[in-house]
Design a protein around this motif. Structure first.
Motif, PDB file in Angstrom:
ATOM      1  N   ASP A 183       0.813  -1.208   0.000  1.00 23.74           N
ATOM      2  CA  ASP A 183       0.000   0.000   0.000  1.00 23.74           C
ATOM      3  C   ASP A 183       0.850   1.263   0.000  1.00 23.74           C
ATOM      4  OD1 ASP A 183      -2.803   0.616  -0.092  1.00 23.74           O
ATOM      5  OD2 ASP A 183      -2.567   1.594   1.848  1.00 23.74           O
ATOM      6  N   SER A 184       1.980   1.244   0.697  1.00 26.35           N
ATOM      7  CA  SER A 184       2.836   2.430   0.772  1.00 26.35           C
ATOM      8  C   SER A 184       3.490   2.744  -0.560  1.00 26.35           C
ATOM      9  CB  SER A 184       3.912   2.240   1.849  1.00 26.35           C
ATOM     10  OG  SER A 184       4.785   1.184   1.492  1.00 26.35           O
ATOM     11  N   ILE A 185       3.568   1.732  -1.438  1.00 25.48           N
ATOM     12  CA  ILE A 185       4.200   1.928  -2.744  1.00 25.48           C
ATOM     13  C   ILE A 185       3.172   2.209  -3.829  1.00 25.48           C
ATOM     14  CG2 ILE A 185       5.644   0.846  -4.528  1.00 25.48           C
ATOM     15  CD1 ILE A 185       6.848  -0.898  -2.279  1.00 25.48           C
ATOM     16  N   ALA A 186       2.114   1.393  -3.860  1.00 21.45           N
ATOM     17  CA  ALA A 186       1.198   1.465  -4.994  1.00 21.45           C
ATOM     18  C   ALA A 186      -0.270   1.582  -4.631  1.00 21.45           C
ATOM     19  CB  ALA A 186       1.394   0.219  -5.874  1.00 21.45           C
ATOM     20  N   GLY A 187      -0.622   1.487  -3.355  1.00 19.49           N
ATOM     21  CA  GLY A 187      -2.030   1.444  -2.976  1.00 19.49           C
ATOM     22  C   GLY A 187      -2.607   0.050  -3.197  1.00 19.49           C
ATOM     23  N   GLY A 188      -3.854  -0.142  -2.767  1.00 11.72           N
ATOM     24  CA  GLY A 188      -4.521  -1.417  -2.993  1.00 11.72           C
ATOM     25  C   GLY A 188      -4.360  -2.432  -1.882  1.00 11.72           C
ATOM     26  N   GLY A 189      -3.825  -2.009  -0.738  1.00 11.28           N
ATOM     27  CA  GLY A 189      -3.643  -2.939   0.368  1.00 11.28           C
ATOM     28  C   GLY A 189      -4.942  -3.528   0.887  1.00 11.28           C
ATOM     29  N   SER A 232       8.056   2.366   2.231  1.00  8.60           N
ATOM     30  CA  SER A 232       8.405   3.774   2.047  1.00  8.60           C
ATOM     31  C   SER A 232       9.889   3.942   1.742  1.00  8.60           C
ATOM     32  CB  SER A 232       8.056   4.569   3.309  1.00  8.60           C
ATOM     33  OG  SER A 232       6.691   4.443   3.612  1.00  8.60           O
ATOM     34  N   ARG A 233      10.711   3.136   2.376  1.00  8.45           N
ATOM     35  CA  ARG A 233      12.156   3.206   2.107  1.00  8.45           C
ATOM     36  C   ARG A 233      12.463   2.791   0.674  1.00  8.45           C
ATOM     37  NH1 ARG A 233      14.480   0.735   7.861  1.00  8.45           N
ATOM     38  NH2 ARG A 233      13.971   2.584   9.103  1.00  8.45           N
ATOM     39  N   LEU A 234      11.713   1.822   0.152  1.00  4.39           N
ATOM     40  CA  LEU A 234      11.903   1.416  -1.237  1.00  4.39           C
ATOM     41  C   LEU A 234      11.514   2.528  -2.195  1.00  4.39           C
ATOM     42  CD1 LEU A 234      10.858  -2.307  -1.858  1.00  4.39           C
ATOM     43  CD2 LEU A 234      13.076  -1.227  -2.215  1.00  4.39           C
ATOM     44  N   PHE A 260       2.592   5.860   9.417  1.00  6.71           N
ATOM     45  CA  PHE A 260       4.047   5.661   9.457  1.00  6.71           C
ATOM     46  C   PHE A 260       4.696   5.908   8.096  1.00  6.71           C
ATOM     47  CE2 PHE A 260       3.004   3.656  13.468  1.00  6.71           C
ATOM     48  CZ  PHE A 260       4.067   4.058  14.258  1.00  6.71           C
ATOM     49  N   ALA A 261       3.985   5.586   7.003  1.00  7.51           N
ATOM     50  CA  ALA A 261       4.503   5.929   5.683  1.00  7.51           C
ATOM     51  C   ALA A 261       4.569   7.447   5.529  1.00  7.51           C
ATOM     52  CB  ALA A 261       3.615   5.325   4.598  1.00  7.51           C
ATOM     53  N   SER A 262       3.508   8.142   5.959  1.00 10.01           N
ATOM     54  CA  SER A 262       3.483   9.606   5.876  1.00 10.01           C
ATOM     55  C   SER A 262       4.605  10.217   6.707  1.00 10.01           C
ATOM     56  CB  SER A 262       2.135  10.139   6.375  1.00 10.01           C
ATOM     57  OG  SER A 262       1.073   9.667   5.584  1.00 10.01           O
ATOM     58  N   ALA A 277       0.325  11.323  -1.815  1.00 14.15           N
ATOM     59  CA  ALA A 277      -0.889  10.503  -1.818  1.00 14.15           C
ATOM     60  C   ALA A 277      -1.064   9.800  -0.483  1.00 14.15           C
ATOM     61  CB  ALA A 277      -0.820   9.477  -2.958  1.00 14.15           C
ATOM     62  N   LYS A 278       0.032   9.331   0.081  1.00  9.01           N
ATOM     63  CA  LYS A 278      -0.056   8.611   1.350  1.00  9.01           C
ATOM     64  C   LYS A 278      -0.487   9.541   2.487  1.00  9.01           C
ATOM     65  CE  LYS A 278       0.254   5.101   1.592  1.00  9.01           C
ATOM     66  NZ  LYS A 278      -0.864   4.117   1.574  1.00  9.01           N
ATOM     67  N   VAL A 279      -0.004  10.783   2.490  1.00 14.04           N
ATOM     68  CA  VAL A 279      -0.378  11.736   3.538  1.00 14.04           C
ATOM     69  C   VAL A 279      -1.871  12.072   3.448  1.00 14.04           C
ATOM     70  CG1 VAL A 279       0.020  14.047   4.466  1.00 14.04           C
ATOM     71  CG2 VAL A 279       1.956  12.702   3.657  1.00 14.04           C
ATOM     72  N   LEU A 280      -2.371  12.301   2.239  1.00 14.48           N
ATOM     73  CA  LEU A 280      -3.799  12.587   2.080  1.00 14.48           C
ATOM     74  C   LEU A 280      -4.643  11.359   2.415  1.00 14.48           C
ATOM     75  CD1 LEU A 280      -2.933  15.274   0.865  1.00 14.48           C
ATOM     76  CD2 LEU A 280      -4.621  14.947  -0.945  1.00 14.48           C
ATOM     77  N   ASN A 281      -4.119  10.179   2.100  1.00 14.73           N
ATOM     78  CA  ASN A 281      -4.833   8.944   2.414  1.00 14.73           C
ATOM     79  C   ASN A 281      -4.939   8.737   3.928  1.00 14.73           C
ATOM     80  OD1 ASN A 281      -4.603   5.552   0.997  1.00 14.73           O
ATOM     81  ND2 ASN A 281      -6.281   6.643   1.958  1.00 14.73           N
ATOM     82  N   PHE A 282      -3.935   9.176   4.667  1.00 16.69           N
ATOM     83  CA  PHE A 282      -4.015   9.103   6.127  1.00 16.69           C
ATOM     84  C   PHE A 282      -5.147   9.990   6.630  1.00 16.69           C
ATOM     85  CE2 PHE A 282      -2.663  10.964  10.284  1.00 16.69           C
ATOM     86  CZ  PHE A 282      -2.877   9.828  11.048  1.00 16.69           C
ATOM     87  N   SER A 283      -5.286  11.169   6.039  1.00 13.72           N
ATOM     88  CA  SER A 283      -6.356  12.087   6.428  1.00 13.72           C
ATOM     89  C   SER A 283      -7.732  11.465   6.182  1.00 13.72           C
ATOM     90  CB  SER A 283      -6.223  13.398   5.639  1.00 13.72           C
ATOM     91  OG  SER A 283      -7.280  14.281   5.933  1.00 13.72           O
ATOM     92  N   THR A 284      -7.910  10.820   5.026  1.00 14.60           N
ATOM     93  CA  THR A 284      -9.205  10.211   4.715  1.00 14.60           C
ATOM     94  C   THR A 284      -9.467   8.982   5.582  1.00 14.60           C
ATOM     95  OG1 THR A 284      -8.278   8.869   2.896  1.00 14.60           O
ATOM     96  CG2 THR A 284      -9.148  11.046   2.334  1.00 14.60           C
ATOM     97  N   ASN A 285      -8.404   8.233   5.887  1.00 16.77           N
ATOM     98  CA  ASN A 285      -8.563   7.068   6.766  1.00 16.77           C
ATOM     99  C   ASN A 285      -9.068   7.473   8.147  1.00 16.77           C
ATOM    100  OD1 ASN A 285      -7.814   5.081   4.938  1.00 16.77           O
ATOM    101  ND2 ASN A 285      -5.656   5.105   5.529  1.00 16.77           N
ATOM    102  N   ILE A 286      -8.491   8.549   8.682  1.00 19.91           N
ATOM    103  CA  ILE A 286      -8.893   9.029  10.010  1.00 19.91           C
ATOM    104  C   ILE A 286     -10.362   9.462   9.999  1.00 19.91           C
ATOM    105  CG2 ILE A 286      -8.620  10.965  11.618  1.00 19.91           C
ATOM    106  CD1 ILE A 286      -6.563   8.895  12.111  1.00 19.91           C
ATOM    107  N   ALA A 287     -10.759  10.198   8.960  1.00 23.12           N
ATOM    108  CA  ALA A 287     -12.141  10.671   8.867  1.00 23.12           C
ATOM    109  C   ALA A 287     -13.123   9.501   8.843  1.00 23.12           C
ATOM    110  CB  ALA A 287     -12.321  11.532   7.622  1.00 23.12           C
ATOM    111  N   SER A 288     -12.841   8.487   8.009  1.00 19.06           N
ATOM    112  CA  SER A 288     -13.726   7.324   7.919  1.00 19.06           C
ATOM    113  C   SER A 288     -13.738   6.538   9.219  1.00 19.06           C
ATOM    114  CB  SER A 288     -13.282   6.417   6.767  1.00 19.06           C
ATOM    115  OG  SER A 288     -13.468   7.049   5.521  1.00 19.06           O
ATOM    116  N   LEU A 289     -12.565   6.386   9.830  1.00 18.08           N
ATOM    117  CA  LEU A 289     -12.461   5.620  11.069  1.00 18.08           C
ATOM    118  C   LEU A 289     -13.338   6.224  12.169  1.00 18.08           C
ATOM    119  CD1 LEU A 289     -11.185   3.383  12.797  1.00 18.08           C
ATOM    120  CD2 LEU A 289      -9.276   4.954  13.268  1.00 18.08           C
TER     121      LEU A 289
END
Length: 253
Positions: free
Chosen positions: A23-29, A221-223, A61-63, A180-192
């Motif tokens: 997910d941290s590389i390509a999404g879809g986790g 993320s390191r990759l 953690f990716a963000s 994308a990962k930082v914005l995805n964290f924001s949306t994850n928190i809202a849904s949660l």
């Protein structure tokens, strides 16, 4: 009836680790974690809610890694973060009132189009290029729209954000993935938040998986930092095609 055993906990921890890496590389986790949660015995709504909890670990953690490495300027995307959060909150509320059947029919083809864009576009590279939208306009269109989509449905959100940053903000692929990962964290928190209010989160299991997600996301993320477009582009294409096939299979088979 769901019962958390040591065996289930260990299996789902490993599943979350793998999902966080991808997910941290390509999404879809979520392609991996949601079926695994349902296999463990969680009903669909609880599987979605618990998935959001564990996904928060990976996206956080990716963000954090990308921000520490200087790939993301939080001040520059503050408005996009707010719009993504608001969009996800609205989407999570509306999905409980509106039939999402039409979106389910269209979605596989949208995700397939993303895969084809990343596969064939010559514009995707490491370097930034000229932006199409100003940061403010990007926030109120792409960030708000994809955020709404994540709250309303969800699969492929990271890919949609990455596509928006590449095609509309003019970002290079590694930089687009980080944002994308930082914005995805924001949306994850809202849904949660709204899933917790609805009592649809298996907290203990979600926290176990969150640890796995955090480890996987940090490695992935390191990759991204070291390999960039060489690893991101093929994985985005593979995950987009895999998501499309899975969604089509579940609808028509």
């Amino acid at each position: 009836m769901f019962e958390l055993t040591l065996q289930i906990g260990l299996i789902l921890f490993a599943v979350a680790l793998l999902a966080g890496f991808i997910d941290s590389i390509a999404g879809g986790g979520g392609l991996i974690t949601i079926p695994a949660l349902m296999w463990a015995g969680l009903p669909p709504a609880a599987a979605l809610g618990t998935n959001k909890l564990q996904a928060c670990g990976g996206s956080f953690f990716a963000s954090l890694y990308f921000i520490r490495k200087g790939m993301v300027d939080l001040k520059a995307i503050k408005l996009s973060l707010i719009c993504a959060f608001m969009g996800a909150a609205i989407g999570t509320i509306l999905v409980q009132m509106i039939d999402a059947e039409l979106l389910q029919l269209v979605l596989p083809f949208l995700i397939l189009a993303i895969g084809c864009y990343f596969l064939f576009s010559k514009k995707i590279a490491e370097d930034d290029r000229q932006q199409v939208l100003t940061p403010t306009l990007f926030a109120f269109t792409a960030a708000l729209g994809v955020g709404f989509y994540d709250g309303f449905f969800g699969p492929g959100t990271g890919s949609f954000f990455a596509l928006a940053f590449v095609s509309l903000a003019g970002f290079g692929l590694a930089k687009a993935t980080a944002h994308a990962k930082v914005l995805n964290f924001s949306t994850n928190i809202a849904s949660l938040i709204f899933f917790i209010i609805g009592g649809q989160v298996a907290v203990v299991l979600g926290l176990i998986m969150l640890v796995g997600q955090a480890i996987g996301a940090t490695l992935g993320s390191r990759l991204v930092m070291s390999k960039g477009v060489k690893i991101i582009k093929p994985l985005v294409v593979i995950m987009s095609f895999a998501m499309s096939i899975k969604l089509l299979w579940s609808q028509y088979m």
